[in-house]
Enzyme design. Structure first.
Site, short mmCIF file in Angstrom:
data_model
loop_
_atom_site.label_atom_id
_atom_site.label_comp_id
_atom_site.label_asym_id
_atom_site.label_seq_id
_atom_site.Cartn_x
_atom_site.Cartn_y
_atom_site.Cartn_z
N ASP A 61 -38.73 22.91 -23.68
CA ASP A 61 -38.40 21.49 -23.58
C ASP A 61 -37.88 20.99 -24.92
O ASP A 61 -38.63 20.89 -25.89
CB ASP A 61 -39.65 20.72 -23.16
N ASN A 88 -26.41 20.08 -25.32
CA ASN A 88 -25.97 19.74 -23.98
C ASN A 88 -27.07 19.16 -23.10
O ASN A 88 -26.78 18.39 -22.18
CB ASN A 88 -25.39 20.99 -23.30
N TYR A 152 -29.63 5.71 -19.58
CA TYR A 152 -28.64 6.75 -19.88
C TYR A 152 -27.53 6.19 -20.77
O TYR A 152 -27.12 6.83 -21.74
CB TYR A 152 -28.07 7.26 -18.56
N LYS A 156 -26.75 7.75 -24.45
CA LYS A 156 -25.46 8.34 -24.73
C LYS A 156 -24.65 7.49 -25.71
O LYS A 156 -23.87 8.01 -26.51
CB LYS A 156 -24.67 8.56 -23.44
#
Length: 259
Positions: A61, A88, A152, A156
């Site tokens: 993890d 990634n 998210y 990001k």
């Protein structure tokens, strides 16, 4: 091509989707690849058909700081150096902001942002020795907002500017740091979306190329940014989005008029 012959690459989230495609691309180009992911069996599927001596399977993890330290340490122990880090690994939490729990928020930040901080911090001393590079996986969702993706978008968006900040700091020291910003890409994570004709129609109507990307198409751009072909590219967050970012967000009026 063998642009990465004898280079050592870490790819996080390499068990599926873009990560799997990226790990295979580096293996095809001659690299030794360390594959991280949560599911060991999926990592083995990624390297099927390749020489096992060319890779290191390292399940774990990446939101766990101590695990990431071991990931980099074990890479150096096995291969002696590190040339490329591909951050990634990522997850997305869907739903209205009011329904986003603290646990969901922290899990998204841990996987999408904290992991990049941990891995970059541990990798950079080794990348400075090899004059290597980092490629981060941002997203078009890191360049603008989406309905129902607040966590998210936040993660990001932070990753996008984190990439730029590190590029400023380390470029003059020989380490290039860039990111790709894909739009919808076919993977296990997008299976539910792709099974909805209404959702896919909405997506493809906005995408000038008219379809989702494949993981291999994103992997090719990642490999370019990590290679000497991009030796003067630093601090770039490159949209790989089929032309999505070329639009001002208005509907496709030509298609509407044709109906």
């Amino acid at each position: 091509m063998t642009r990465f012959k004898d280079k050592v690459v870490i790819v996080t989230g390499a068990g599926s989707g873009i990560g799997a495609g990226t790990a295979r691309r580096f293996l095809q180009e001659g690299a030794f690849v360390v594959l991280n992911g949560r599911r060991k069996e999926k990592l083995h599927e990624t390297i099927a058909g390749f020489d096992a001596a060319q890779s290191l399977i390292h399940p774990g993890d990446v939101s766990d700081e101590e695990y990431v330290k071991r990931l980099v340490e074990d890479t150096i122990t096995k291969f002696g150096k590190l040339d490329v880090l591909v951050n990634n690994a990522g997850i997305a939490t869907f739903g209205p902001f009011a329904q986003t729990t603290t646990e969901q928020w922290r899990k998204t930040m841990g996987t999408d942002l904290d992991s990049v901080y941990f891995a970059s911090r541990e990798a950079l001393p080794h990348l400075l020795k090899t004059k290597g590079s980092i490629v981060n996986l941002s997203s078009v969702s890191g360049l603008g907002g989406d309905w129902g993706l607040s966590a998210y978008n936040a993660a990001k968006g932070a990753l996008t500017n984190f990439t730029r900040a590190l590029a400023l700091e380390y470029g003059s020291r020989g380490v290039r740091i860039n990111a790709v910003a894909p739009s919808l890409t076919t993977s296990e994570a997008t299976a539910d979306l792709e099974n909805s004709p209404a959702v896919m129609t909405a997506f493809t109507d906005r995408l000038p190329l008219g379809r989702a990307a494949t993981p291999d198409e994103i992997a090719g751009v990642i490999a370019f940014l990590a290679s000497d072909d991009a030796v003067f590219v630093n601090g770039v967050v490159l949209p790989v989005d089929g032309g999505l970012s070329a639009s001002n967000g208005q509907p496709n009026f030509l298609s509407l008029l044709a109906k």
